[in-house]
Design a protein around this motif. Structure first.
Motif, short mmCIF file in Angstrom:
data_model
loop_
_atom_site.label_atom_id
_atom_site.label_comp_id
_atom_site.label_asym_id
_atom_site.label_seq_id
_atom_site.Cartn_x
_atom_site.Cartn_y
_atom_site.Cartn_z
N MET A 159 0.42 -1.17 -0.21
CA MET A 159 0.02 0.17 0.17
C MET A 159 1.03 1.31 -0.01
O MET A 159 0.44 2.49 -0.68
CB MET A 159 -1.13 0.23 1.20
N ALA A 160 2.05 1.00 0.81
CA ALA A 160 2.93 2.37 0.51
C ALA A 160 3.28 2.88 -0.57
O ALA A 160 4.14 3.79 -1.34
CB ALA A 160 3.49 2.29 1.93
N ARG A 203 1.17 4.61 -2.65
CA ARG A 203 0.55 6.05 -2.29
C ARG A 203 1.44 6.97 -2.96
O ARG A 203 0.88 7.90 -2.03
CB ARG A 203 0.17 5.98 -0.65
N LYS A 262 2.94 9.62 -4.80
CA LYS A 262 2.34 10.96 -5.35
C LYS A 262 3.01 10.83 -6.20
O LYS A 262 4.66 10.73 -5.97
CB LYS A 262 2.00 12.24 -4.70
N VAL A 313 -7.01 -0.95 3.63
CA VAL A 313 -5.59 -1.37 2.83
C VAL A 313 -4.98 -2.67 2.77
O VAL A 313 -4.65 -3.38 3.74
CB VAL A 313 -5.14 -0.43 3.10
#
Length: 303
Positions: A186-187, A190, A192, A249
């Protein structure tokens, strides 16, 4: 991994086609230790929780586990402020531990802890990608090397050097225990745009690096490059749910164990330990292979 999960993750990652400019890439790679020292200056000992789960995942860390030596020697690389090593020492009164980190501030926190005993633990500053562990630790004297979310902080081009450094202090039959951030965690998904340095390598807001591992990459480093025997190397999936924060998540980690092989003179001893001499039948050959595998002499038997 589940094909549908992988497809969704790859779709997310494919949208980010930008990378950090070369000047900043070099700066982040060169200043990894400096940025982690700043991290511990900001957060002191308040960021990470003590890792009491490690002996549940790794049997080698449990009190009473049998080693070749009466008093096992453990090396923790990337010890941070002691969230792993201090609980291990508390639970295992027979263990002697080395603990190193490339942040001088983190090492100072370990030494200042109430649980730190210089008679049972030696904490020291070391960048394992360039400082030789053998300057502090006798060669081939360590039973266990633990690496919990450490290699992900290293640039990929420096990871092989770190493995070679570890292998020099690992005794024959000694083990490396690893848990790392896994591919498609998940990290990773995420981050950007503007945070990617290379495939699976990102930089956080504070300048620290985060690399996301596949099982194949760990195998390449520790088996193909390091010459160790792979005992386990698998993905660990966790579902993180927090109703208050509206979080649901997927977390993905890679967990592995690698073992230093014994030299040829130890093969007979390994067989004798398993009470196997001169295997003839298929079943005896299978038992012999499993005995040698448990002693770190050969890869796992075929399933």
């Amino acid at each position: 991994m589940n094909d549908e999960f992988v497809a969704r993750a790859q779709e997310v990652l494919a949208r980010d086609t930008s990378t950090v400019p070369e000047f900043w890439q070099n700066k982040y790679r060169d200043e990894a230790a400096k940025n982690w020292d700043k991290f511990y200056n900001r957060n002191a000992t308040n960021f990470y929780k003590d890792r009491h789960w490690t002996d549940r995942e790794f049997e080698e860390l449990r009190p009473g586990y049998t080693f070749a030596e009466k008093n096992p020697v453990l090396l923790e690389i990337g010890c941070g402020v002691g969230n792993f090593i201090l609980p291990v020492l508390e639970r295992n009164p027979s263990v002697y531990a080395y603990a190193c980190d490339f942040s001088p501030r983190a090492v100072d926190y370990v030494k200042a802890s109430d649980g730190y005993n210089p008679d049972r633990c030696h904490a020291f500053v070391c960048d394992i990608t360039q400082d030789q562990l053998t300057d502090t630790i006798p060669p081939h004297s360590v039973d266990i090397v633990s690496s919990i979310f450490v290699f992900s902080a290293l640039p990929p081009e420096k990871q092989a050097a770190a493995v070679s450094n570890i292998v020099r202090v690992l005794r024959p039959g000694g083990r490396v225990l690893i848990r790392e951030h896994g591919l498609y965690d998940m990290a990773q998904l995420r981050f950007k745009p503007g945070r990617k340095l290379a495939d699976n390598l990102y930089v956080r807001q504070d300048g620290t690096l985060s690399y996301y591992y596949s099982t194949e990459r760990l195998r390449e480093l520790f088996v193909a490059h390091g010459g160790l025997v792979e005992l386990d190397n698998d993905y660990v999936f966790r579902r993180l749910t927090n109703v208050k924060k509206e979080l649901d998540v997927d977390r993905v980690f890679v967990q592995a164990r690698f073992q230093a092989p014994l030299d040829s003179s130890a093969l007979e001893t390994a067989l004798q330990d398993a009470h196997i001499v001169g295997p003839q039948t298929e079943e005896e050959r299978r038992q012999a292979w499993e005995a040698l595998y448990m002693h770190g002499c050969v890869p796992p038997p075929a399933q």
